[in-house]
Design a protein around this motif. Structure first.
Motif, PDB file in Angstrom:
ATOM      1  N   LEU A   3       0.874  -1.183   0.000  1.00 13.10           N
ATOM      2  CA  LEU A   3       0.000   0.000   0.000  1.00 13.10           C
ATOM      3  C   LEU A   3       0.902   1.220   0.000  1.00 13.10           C
ATOM      4  N   ARG A   4       0.772   2.039  -1.020  1.00 16.03           N
ATOM      5  CA  ARG A   4       1.596   3.237  -1.128  1.00 16.03           C
ATOM      6  C   ARG A   4       0.726   4.477  -1.040  1.00 16.03           C
ATOM      7  N   GLY A   5       1.263   5.535  -0.523  1.00 19.27           N
ATOM      8  CA  GLY A   5       0.484   6.767  -0.456  1.00 19.27           C
ATOM      9  C   GLY A   5       1.312   7.924   0.029  1.00 19.27           C
ATOM     10  N   ASP A   9      -2.400  13.072   1.717  1.00 19.29           N
ATOM     11  CA  ASP A   9      -3.696  12.540   1.290  1.00 19.29           C
ATOM     12  C   ASP A   9      -4.247  11.531   2.277  1.00 19.29           C
ATOM     13  N   PHE A  10      -3.364  10.787   2.911  1.00 18.03           N
ATOM     14  CA  PHE A  10      -3.787   9.716   3.806  1.00 18.03           C
ATOM     15  C   PHE A  10      -2.814   9.730   4.978  1.00 18.03           C
ATOM     16  N   MET A  15      -3.548   5.616   8.419  1.00 19.03           N
ATOM     17  CA  MET A  15      -2.858   4.367   8.065  1.00 19.03           C
ATOM     18  C   MET A  15      -2.829   3.417   9.267  1.00 19.03           C
ATOM     19  N   ASN A  17      -4.973   3.335  11.667  1.00 16.95           N
ATOM     20  CA  ASN A  17      -6.339   2.841  11.835  1.00 16.95           C
ATOM     21  C   ASN A  17      -6.606   1.679  10.884  1.00 16.95           C
ATOM     22  N   LEU A  18      -6.166   1.822   9.626  1.00 12.68           N
ATOM     23  CA  LEU A  18      -6.365   0.753   8.641  1.00 12.68           C
ATOM     24  C   LEU A  18      -5.662  -0.530   9.103  1.00 12.68           C
ATOM     25  N   VAL A  21      -7.654  -1.955  12.236  1.00  7.30           N
ATOM     26  CA  VAL A  21      -8.980  -2.522  11.961  1.00  7.30           C
ATOM     27  C   VAL A  21      -8.866  -3.771  11.084  1.00  7.30           C
ATOM     28  N   ALA A  22      -7.986  -3.725  10.072  1.00  6.37           N
ATOM     29  CA  ALA A  22      -7.837  -4.873   9.176  1.00  6.37           C
ATOM     30  C   ALA A  22      -6.888  -5.922   9.764  1.00  6.37           C
ATOM     31  N   PHE A 126       4.568   6.977   2.185  1.00  5.45           N
ATOM     32  CA  PHE A 126       4.642   5.723   2.955  1.00  5.45           C
ATOM     33  C   PHE A 126       4.450   4.521   2.050  1.00  5.45           C
ATOM     34  N   GLN A 228     -10.626   7.836  14.573  1.00  8.05           N
ATOM     35  CA  GLN A 228      -9.515   7.137  13.916  1.00  8.05           C
ATOM     36  C   GLN A 228      -9.193   5.833  14.633  1.00  8.05           C
TER      37      GLN A 228
ATOM     38  N   PRO B  97      -4.503   7.220  -3.859  1.00  7.94           N
ATOM     39  CA  PRO B  97      -4.939   7.650  -2.524  1.00  7.94           C
ATOM     40  C   PRO B  97      -5.214   9.154  -2.455  1.00  7.94           C
ATOM     41  N   ASP B  98      -4.638   9.914  -3.408  1.00  6.72           N
ATOM     42  CA  ASP B  98      -4.903  11.360  -3.391  1.00  6.72           C
ATOM     43  C   ASP B  98      -6.354  11.673  -3.753  1.00  6.72           C
ATOM     44  N   ARG B 101      -9.849  11.343  -0.402  1.00 10.15           N
ATOM     45  CA  ARG B 101     -10.496  12.387   0.383  1.00 10.15           C
ATOM     46  C   ARG B 101     -11.787  12.835  -0.316  1.00 10.15           C
ATOM     47  N   TRP B 131      -5.181  -0.674  -4.037  1.00 11.23           N
ATOM     48  CA  TRP B 131      -5.699  -0.947  -2.692  1.00 11.23           C
ATOM     49  C   TRP B 131      -6.867  -1.920  -2.823  1.00 11.23           C
ATOM     50  N   VAL B 138     -12.163   0.148   4.859  1.00 12.78           N
ATOM     51  CA  VAL B 138     -11.693   0.698   6.142  1.00 12.78           C
ATOM     52  C   VAL B 138     -11.234   2.152   5.956  1.00 12.78           C
ATOM     53  N   ARG B 141     -14.166   4.342   5.493  1.00 14.19           N
ATOM     54  CA  ARG B 141     -15.241   4.147   6.492  1.00 14.19           C
ATOM     55  C   ARG B 141     -16.573   3.815   5.824  1.00 14.19           C
TER      56      ARG B 141
END
Lengths: 276, 178
Positions: A3-5, A9-10, A15, A17-18, A21-22, A126, A228, B97-98, B101, B131, B138, B141
């Motif tokens: 998972l990249r980001g 944005d995130f 992250m 939290n993800l 939860v997962a 990340f 979160q 991911p951008d 939001r 993803w 998740v 949400r």
């Protein structure tokens, strides 16, 4: 699959939290503006955190935590045949310099100190590599991420994120499934407990803010952390007991109405699309 | 002759035009314009009013599929297009991911105001580092009651499966109402 980001944005909080939860296992590498961090997780729990490429040995960790003097640290290092934490732990226990709980508490404090630094980063990239777990001979302590997220949110600087998450304070909050038992195990501050005790169908966030004597930004920050950490969410309209008639009229007016076709139309659509 | 419609919406660059193009029996009627300042180097055009596709179901029934513009300044279009729709497909770009939001804002709006069955679709699942639908659930949400489906909008079978799942959701909502 990685998972990249981008933290803009995130966020790191989202992250974490993800991952929580997962219930993910793997390594999260974050490249901040000035430095980088590496966090390791197993089944959604934080096991290890290093910032700035600093990979402290157990003796250094305990010395920084005030559990070991410099002389004790030097003495143990001199006896150790390797730099492995397990051997150092065994030597510390045998010498009576530290107890098992001193070691666990010291490592836990070290992990928290590092992960909390990451909360302050609002820019950077990340990569989360699932199932990659490599921490050599370092001692790891599983840390519940809900506690980390709630406590870490106090350090967030970005008020914009809170406003984005909770633009409207005239909403009710609802506890997520299983939040009660998780809350009982968590360490939270007084303000967080006040918000938790007032949350639910009785009060909107604005009412919580007034009753708990917290500013809008303070209450947003706390609610952001609790959301979160997957303990609270904004209640959907049907989860709120009774809206005022003016609220109801406003919402009804804005509502997008769908078409109510017959069942026969839907089954014809299904049959046709299946044949394509 | 009865006409029914579905609406495909989602953030900029999610693949809405492609999704409709893959399933439509006519060339998609598109209102694409060249981007003045491309936000995505691989995307030189964007939809400014709507896309429009068609599927003949039988002699008496036609399904029209509308796509909303992805850019925020055309937000008003989704409300106009969504009135009287059977259901909505909310398409997400799983590798951007951008755009999450904006996707969150769209989903929040639906949860508050749309009295229409909908499914969320994690498009571009064929690309590396996409993803997964569960991660997107998740991250954004999305409640358990809403389906989050994998999709590759260039693949007809994948698009068919999304439309079928939306139709099953509509049937379930009818069962719930009765």
């Amino acid at each position: 699959m990685a998972l990249r980001g981008n933290l803009r944005d995130f966020s790191a909080t989202q992250m974490l939290n993800l991952i929580s939860v997962a219930r993910k296992s793997g390594t999260l590498d974050i490249e901040g503006v000035d430095t980088q961090a590496r966090l390791l997780f197993n089944q959604g729990k934080l096991l290890y955190a290093a910032v700035g490429g600093q990979d402290y040995r157990l003796t250094e960790v305990l010395q920084r935590a005030g559990k070991l003097t410099e002389a004790q640290s030097r003495a143990i290092e001199a006896q150790a045949s390797s730099s492995g934490d397990r051997e150092l732990a065994w030597l510390l226990l045998r010498a009576g310099y530290a107890s098992r709980s001193d070691i666990i508490r010291g490592v836990r404090a070290h992990i928290l100190r590092n992960v909390f630094r990451v909360f302050e980063w609002s820019a950077g990239t990340f990569v989360f590599e699932p199932n990659r777990l490599s921490f050599g001979d370092r001692i790891t302590v599983p840390v519940d991420l809900a506690t980390v997220i709630v406590a870490g949110s106090r350090r967030l600087r970005e008020a914009d994120s809170f406003r984005e998450e909770l633009p409207n304070l005239d909403v009710h909050l609802r506890f997520t499934r299983g939040a009660g038992s998780r809350l009982r195990k968590m360490r939270m501050g007084l303000d967080e407990w006040r918000v938790v005790s007032l949350a639910g169908p009785r009060n909107t966030v604005r009412e919580i803010s007034n009753q708990a004597d917290l500013s809008e930004d303070q209450v947003r920050r706390i609610v952001y952390g609790l959301m979160q950490a997957d303990l609270l969410h904004v209640a959907l309209p049907e989860e709120v007991p009774e809206a005022t008639s003016s609220d109801r009229r406003r919402k009804e007016g804005a509502r997008v109405r769908g078409q109510r076709p017959s069942r026969n139309v839907i089954t014809r659509l299904i049959d046709r699309i299946r044949q394509l | 002759m009865q006409n029914v419609k579905m609406v495909v919406t989602g953030p900029f660059s999610a693949g809405k035009t492609q999704f409709i193009h893959t399933i439509s029996e006519i060339d998609v009627v598109s209102t694409e314009r060249r981007l003045s300042h491309p936000a995505d180097p691989d995307k030189s055009q964007t939809t400014v009013a709507m896309d429009f596709g068609r599927l003949t179901i039988d002699d008496d029934l036609i399904l029209y599929i509308f796509g909303t513009p992805g850019q925020r300044r055309f937000d008003f279009m989704w409300r106009i297009l969504s009135q009287g729709t059977l259901g909505l497909v909310v398409l997400l770009d799983s590798v951007r991911p951008d755009t999450f939001r904006e996707a969150r804002e769209i989903l929040n709006t639906f949860q508050t105001y749309a009295d229409v069955p909908y499914v969320v679709v994690a498009n571009k699942q064929d690309l590396p580092d996409a993803w997964s639908p569960e991660d997107l659930r998740v991250a954004l949400r999305i409640p358990r009651a809403i389906k989050v489906l994998p999709c590759v909008a260039t693949d007809r079978e994948s698009v068919k499966e999304v439309l079928l799942q939306l139709l099953y959701t509509i049937l379930e909502s009818m069962d719930g109402d009765s």
